[in-house]
Motif scaffolding. Structure first.
Motif, mmCIF file in Angstrom:
data_model
loop_
_atom_site.group_PDB
_atom_site.id
_atom_site.type_symbol
_atom_site.label_atom_id
_atom_site.label_comp_id
_atom_site.label_asym_id
_atom_site.label_seq_id
_atom_site.Cartn_x
_atom_site.Cartn_y
_atom_site.Cartn_z
ATOM 1 N N GLU A 199 -9.880 70.819 58.926
ATOM 2 C CA GLU A 199 -9.278 69.492 58.794
ATOM 3 C C GLU A 199 -8.062 69.593 57.877
ATOM 4 O OE1 GLU A 199 -12.122 66.598 57.569
ATOM 5 O OE2 GLU A 199 -13.526 67.034 59.201
ATOM 6 N N ASP A 200 -6.900 69.449 58.467
ATOM 7 C CA ASP A 200 -5.659 69.560 57.715
ATOM 8 C C ASP A 200 -5.489 68.355 56.797
ATOM 9 O OD1 ASP A 200 -3.303 70.554 56.826
ATOM 10 O OD2 ASP A 200 -2.135 70.006 58.595
ATOM 11 N N GLU A 201 -4.862 68.588 55.666
ATOM 12 C CA GLU A 201 -4.552 67.516 54.731
ATOM 13 C C GLU A 201 -3.045 67.436 54.544
ATOM 14 O OE1 GLU A 201 -6.605 67.997 51.058
ATOM 15 O OE2 GLU A 201 -8.567 68.282 51.991
ATOM 16 N N TYR A 202 -2.568 66.267 54.291
ATOM 17 C CA TYR A 202 -1.139 66.049 54.111
ATOM 18 C C TYR A 202 -0.626 66.901 52.950
ATOM 19 C CZ TYR A 202 3.270 63.554 53.271
ATOM 20 O OH TYR A 202 4.589 63.231 53.086
ATOM 21 N N ARG A 203 0.400 67.719 53.234
ATOM 22 C CA ARG A 203 1.018 68.594 52.241
ATOM 23 C C ARG A 203 0.022 69.570 51.611
ATOM 24 N NH1 ARG A 203 5.616 64.828 49.191
ATOM 25 N NH2 ARG A 203 6.916 64.554 51.042
ATOM 26 N N MET A 204 -0.897 70.045 52.406
ATOM 27 C CA MET A 204 -1.842 71.043 51.923
ATOM 28 C C MET A 204 -1.118 72.352 51.605
ATOM 29 S SD MET A 204 -5.149 72.677 53.904
ATOM 30 C CE MET A 204 -6.277 71.341 53.489
ATOM 31 N N CYS A 205 -1.505 73.020 50.515
ATOM 32 C CA CYS A 205 -0.911 74.301 50.151
ATOM 33 C C CYS A 205 -1.232 75.335 51.235
ATOM 34 C CB CYS A 205 -1.452 74.784 48.812
ATOM 35 S SG CYS A 205 -1.012 73.721 47.421
ATOM 36 N N PRO A 206 -0.255 76.148 51.645
ATOM 37 C CA PRO A 206 -0.497 77.144 52.703
ATOM 38 C C PRO A 206 -1.661 78.068 52.398
ATOM 39 C CG PRO A 206 1.846 76.958 52.244
ATOM 40 C CD PRO A 206 1.143 76.136 51.195
ATOM 41 N N GLU A 207 -1.849 78.429 51.112
ATOM 42 C CA GLU A 207 -2.928 79.354 50.768
ATOM 43 C C GLU A 207 -4.314 78.733 50.930
ATOM 44 O OE1 GLU A 207 -1.129 77.895 46.801
ATOM 45 O OE2 GLU A 207 -0.435 78.453 48.802
ATOM 46 N N ASP A 208 -4.365 77.422 51.128
ATOM 47 C CA ASP A 208 -5.652 76.752 51.331
ATOM 48 C C ASP A 208 -5.951 76.499 52.812
ATOM 49 O OD1 ASP A 208 -6.148 76.616 48.598
ATOM 50 O OD2 ASP A 208 -5.072 74.723 48.387
ATOM 51 N N GLU A 209 -5.030 76.884 53.691
ATOM 52 C CA GLU A 209 -5.200 76.571 55.103
ATOM 53 C C GLU A 209 -6.169 77.516 55.807
ATOM 54 O OE1 GLU A 209 -1.365 76.426 56.852
ATOM 55 O OE2 GLU A 209 -0.819 74.526 55.895
ATOM 56 N N ASP A 210 -6.348 78.720 55.277
ATOM 57 C CA ASP A 210 -7.277 79.686 55.864
ATOM 58 C C ASP A 210 -8.473 79.836 54.932
ATOM 59 O OD1 ASP A 210 -5.630 80.443 58.146
ATOM 60 O OD2 ASP A 210 -4.302 81.315 56.647
ATOM 61 N N ARG A 211 -9.615 79.281 55.345
ATOM 62 C CA ARG A 211 -10.787 79.240 54.466
ATOM 63 C C ARG A 211 -11.774 80.367 54.732
ATOM 64 N NH1 ARG A 211 -12.897 73.257 55.314
ATOM 65 N NH2 ARG A 211 -12.736 73.979 57.480
ATOM 66 N N PHE A 212 -11.684 80.993 55.907
ATOM 67 C CA PHE A 212 -12.601 82.063 56.261
ATOM 68 C C PHE A 212 -11.823 83.170 56.960
ATOM 69 C CE2 PHE A 212 -14.760 77.958 56.719
ATOM 70 C CZ PHE A 212 -15.792 78.096 55.805
ATOM 71 N N GLY A 213 -12.090 84.416 56.614
ATOM 72 C CA GLY A 213 -11.459 85.506 57.330
ATOM 73 C C GLY A 213 -11.250 86.733 56.472
ATOM 74 N N ILE A 214 -10.468 87.678 57.019
ATOM 75 C CA ILE A 214 -10.223 88.944 56.346
ATOM 76 C C ILE A 214 -8.764 89.335 56.525
ATOM 77 C CG2 ILE A 214 -10.781 91.412 56.292
ATOM 78 C CD1 ILE A 214 -13.564 90.737 57.239
ATOM 79 N N LEU A 215 -8.148 89.802 55.438
ATOM 80 C CA LEU A 215 -6.816 90.388 55.477
ATOM 81 C C LEU A 215 -6.963 91.905 55.536
ATOM 82 C CD1 LEU A 215 -5.131 88.293 52.633
ATOM 83 C CD2 LEU A 215 -4.884 87.939 55.084
#
Length: 316
Positions: A199-215
């Motif tokens: 669920e996107d939020e208005y002006r959400m910080c890019p680093e908070d957009e990916d909550r699960f995964g692996i780099l």
């Protein structure tokens, strides 16, 4: 009907109703990503995905786009439209796949190639199943596994197979993600289930957009020269080699800017910065390696335009 039988019957109805409600929205049923790294430092990603479309909003799950550049190629695209009983309604044909060149909205020219297709039906619900292969000429572009979506994802699996001596690092996003290891094939498998819709939020910080995964980061890679990520200085060395010669500027160009008139460092920086503000403008032209390598300072000076790293190069 006895009280016990009635209770069992009601319980079954509740379970069925709950199951129906839980899956009454469009979602990703399952997806599998297999990334295989070769001894020559290239990689191949094989993706398979099955989605269920329950509503108009969910039709976006059947709109699929692929982006390639000089270093990647998407191939072997296959897709099928299935009815709610998983019977084939339509198979994707080659003529159904659009291909076009493009750039970002702020880019004048970037040599990206796009492939896209759309499968949908007026009879809801339905399924879309598709697969493709993406070839990577450089592991510099091997990036991440972010299974989160705008829709619920019931299951996502990422498998990595690499040569025995291949070294890489990972960073887990959103806490620990369990993995299994097969020593025979040197394959590591990560799996996540029941990933809630993002669920996107208005002006959400890019680093908070990916909550699960692996780099994923390879320790060694090839991209217009050998590179390493073992230390920041190693990465910097690759950048310095890539930028070699780009800062050269003719004496007559320096004279036109007016820099030879000053000996004070502050005046030199101020004059150079003012010249760039007044005489140049931002234009993004990034073919091939120039997404990472700036154009030469002399060409930027002569043309009076460049992107962010180009203008910074001219300033330096």
């Amino acid at each position: 009907m006895s009280t016990v039988i009635k209770s069992i019957y009601i319980g079954i109805l509740i379970l069925i109703l709950g199951f129906t409600i839980a899956f009454s929205e469009s979602h990703v049923v399952t997806e599998t990503l297999d990334f295989v790294i070769s001894d020559d430092g290239t990689g191949v990603l094989k993706v398979k995905r099955l989605v269920r479309v329950e509503d108009e909003r969910g039709k976006s799950l059947g709109k699929v786009q692929f982006q390639d550049n000089k270093y990647t190629d998407t191939k072997n695209i296959e897709a099928r439209l299935l009815d709610q009983n998983m019977k084939i309604v339509k198979k994707l044909k080659k003529k159904d796949i659009e291909q076009y060149k493009g750039a970002s909205s702020y880019g004048t020219y970037i040599d990206y190639t796009f492939l896209a297709f759309e499968l949908s039906s007026t009879s809801l619900p339905y399924y879309v199943e598709y697969s493709y292969v993406k070839e990577y000429r450089s592991l510099f572009f091997w990036g991440q596994w972010f299974p989160e979506s705008d829709f619920l994802v019931k299951e996502s699996i990422y498998r990595l197979t690499a040569p025995k001596n291949f070294q890489y690092r990972i960073q887990r996003i959103g806490g620990d993600i369990d993995s299994t290891y097969d020593p025979k094939s040197n394959t590591v498998t990560w799996k996540l289930t029941d990933i809630p819709a993002f669920e996107d939020e208005y002006r959400m910080c890019p680093e908070d957009e990916d909550r699960f995964g692996i780099l994923f980061v390879p320790l060694k890679y090839e991209l217009d020269g050998a590179g390493s990520t073992e230390t920041w200085n190693d990465l910097g060395s690759w950048c310095r080699n890539l930028y070699d010669g780009v800062y050269d500027l003719k004496d007559e160009s320096l004279a036109e800017i007016g820099l030879p008139e000053f000996s004070n460092a502050g005046e030199i920086v101020s004059t150079a910065f003012r010249y760039i503000q007044e005489k140049t403008h931002y234009v993004l032209i990034n073919p091939g390696i120039h997404g990472w390598k700036p154009h030469s300072a002399q060409s930027i000076f002569d043309n009076k335009y460049g992107d962010c790293k180009d203008l910074a190069t001219l300033l330096i």
